[in-house]
Design an enzyme around this catalytic site. Sequence first.
Site, PDB file in Angstrom:
ATOM      1  N   LYS A   1     -19.090  -6.683  20.260  1.00 24.58           N
ATOM      2  CA  LYS A   1     -17.979  -7.579  20.599  1.00 24.58           C
ATOM      3  C   LYS A   1     -18.505  -8.873  21.226  1.00 24.58           C
ATOM      4  O   LYS A   1     -18.088  -9.975  20.854  1.00 24.58           O
ATOM      5  CB  LYS A   1     -17.007  -6.870  21.562  1.00 24.58           C
ATOM      6  CG  LYS A   1     -16.186  -5.776  20.887  1.00 24.58           C
ATOM      7  CD  LYS A   1     -15.448  -4.872  21.884  1.00 24.58           C
ATOM      8  CE  LYS A   1     -14.695  -3.766  21.136  1.00 24.58           C
ATOM      9  NZ  LYS A   1     -14.037  -2.799  22.045  1.00 24.58           N
TER      10      LYS A   1
ATOM     11  N   GLN B   1     -14.055  -1.808  28.438  1.00 23.22           N
ATOM     12  CA  GLN B   1     -14.203  -0.788  27.381  1.00 23.22           C
ATOM     13  C   GLN B   1     -13.757   0.591  27.871  1.00 23.22           C
ATOM     14  O   GLN B   1     -14.076   1.004  28.991  1.00 23.22           O
ATOM     15  CB  GLN B   1     -15.680  -0.759  26.922  1.00 23.22           C
ATOM     16  CG  GLN B   1     -15.955   0.157  25.752  1.00 23.22           C
ATOM     17  CD  GLN B   1     -15.384  -0.352  24.426  1.00 23.22           C
ATOM     18  OE1 GLN B   1     -15.012  -1.525  24.294  1.00 23.22           O
ATOM     19  NE2 GLN B   1     -15.328   0.516  23.438  1.00 23.22           N
TER      20      GLN B   1
ATOM     21  N   ASP C   1      -7.018  -7.071  25.082  1.00 22.64           N
ATOM     22  CA  ASP C   1      -6.844  -5.751  24.484  1.00 22.64           C
ATOM     23  C   ASP C   1      -5.369  -5.458  24.221  1.00 22.64           C
ATOM     24  O   ASP C   1      -5.047  -4.509  23.492  1.00 22.64           O
ATOM     25  CB  ASP C   1      -7.338  -4.693  25.489  1.00 22.64           C
ATOM     26  CG  ASP C   1      -8.528  -3.909  24.989  1.00 22.64           C
ATOM     27  OD1 ASP C   1      -8.797  -3.960  23.776  1.00 22.64           O
ATOM     28  OD2 ASP C   1      -9.181  -3.264  25.818  1.00 22.64           O
TER      29      ASP C   1
HETATM   30  N1  GUN Z   1     -12.490   1.983  23.057  1.00 22.97           N
HETATM   31  C1  GUN Z   1     -12.296   2.178  21.746  1.00 22.97           C
HETATM   32  N2  GUN Z   1     -11.534   1.205  21.210  1.00 22.97           N
HETATM   33  C2  GUN Z   1     -11.237   0.369  22.225  1.00 22.97           C
HETATM   34  C3  GUN Z   1     -10.464  -0.840  22.296  1.00 22.97           C
HETATM   35  O1  GUN Z   1      -9.889  -1.342  21.324  1.00 22.97           O
HETATM   36  N3  GUN Z   1     -10.401  -1.401  23.527  1.00 22.97           N
HETATM   37  C4  GUN Z   1     -10.998  -0.857  24.622  1.00 22.97           C
HETATM   38  N4  GUN Z   1     -10.870  -1.491  25.784  1.00 22.97           N
HETATM   39  N5  GUN Z   1     -11.713   0.249  24.576  1.00 22.97           N
HETATM   40  C5  GUN Z   1     -11.825   0.860  23.386  1.00 22.97           C
END
Ligand code: GUN
Length: 285
Positions: free
Chosen positions: A51, A95, A120
């Site tokens: 990311k 995350q 998010d």
């Molecule tokens: N863990 C797996 N997918 C995601 C996501 O889209 N956002 C976040 N914050 N954690 C994740």
Amino acid sequence: MTQPLILDGNAAAAALLEKAQTLMATLSVKPHLHVVRVGDDPASVSYTRLKARRAKKIGMDSTLTELPADTTEAVLLEFIQTLNSDKNTHGILVQLPFPKGSSIREAVILEAIHPDKDVDGLHVVNTGRLWSGQAGLRSCTPAGIISMLDHYNIPLEGKRVVIINRSQLVGKPLAALCLERNATVTIAHSRTTDLAAVAREADILVTAVGRVNFITPEFVKAGAVVIDVSINRIFVENEEKLVGDCAAEVAAISSAITPVPGGVGPMTVSHLLYNTVLAAQLQSA
Ligand code: GUN
């Protein structure tokens, strides 16, 4: 038997990134995404690095903060407050999940992020905006799935969508987005009676169960579109491989299907970057 259309997430994600870059070019600020990870779960390490790297690749600023697994909720909250007040940080992503045994409560952390920086789309304010049809930051995987269907001109209006997942991250927000497009939506889950029969009603079947070979042809109506959100790690002859929920035979009866990897995954990342541009636009208005 005709071959299904393979819904190429990399191609659709590239188109979404182009849209993000076009919007970014109109802004007077350079969007800055701050990714935070607690602990060193291998999947989370690779996702967070990806990311942050992708953000830089399209010309944004990005920072990845890697905190130890024993970080306390109080420390993480304080760090989030610092990012909330930093006017050069436009997007914050923490995350999930937190490491096993961590006392950090997910809901507490998600609610601490300023809603306008919540790239998010998981803050209750953004969830509320979504369900009440107001503009706001939409969660990345569900929004990425809608962008993928749009990219391939697969209409939602009037279609039966069955989503096997009821999480905050996927099932619930995706249901809202499909409703917004006038689909008829069912959320199914582990307690659904005769899950295969419910799934077979779908024109568009979305699965995010997290179990290899869970979706067999018995779950799929002939000609359905199948969106496989899961990324399961398996070992084949000592080599790690990523697979979704669908058994190999599912492709032959579907009209279109997402591969794993290379399906929904790239869409999630692109939508995150798109949200970061939107957040920067919101904050610089
Ligand atoms: N863990 C797996 N997918 C995601 C996501 O889209 N956002 C976040 N914050 N954690 C994740």
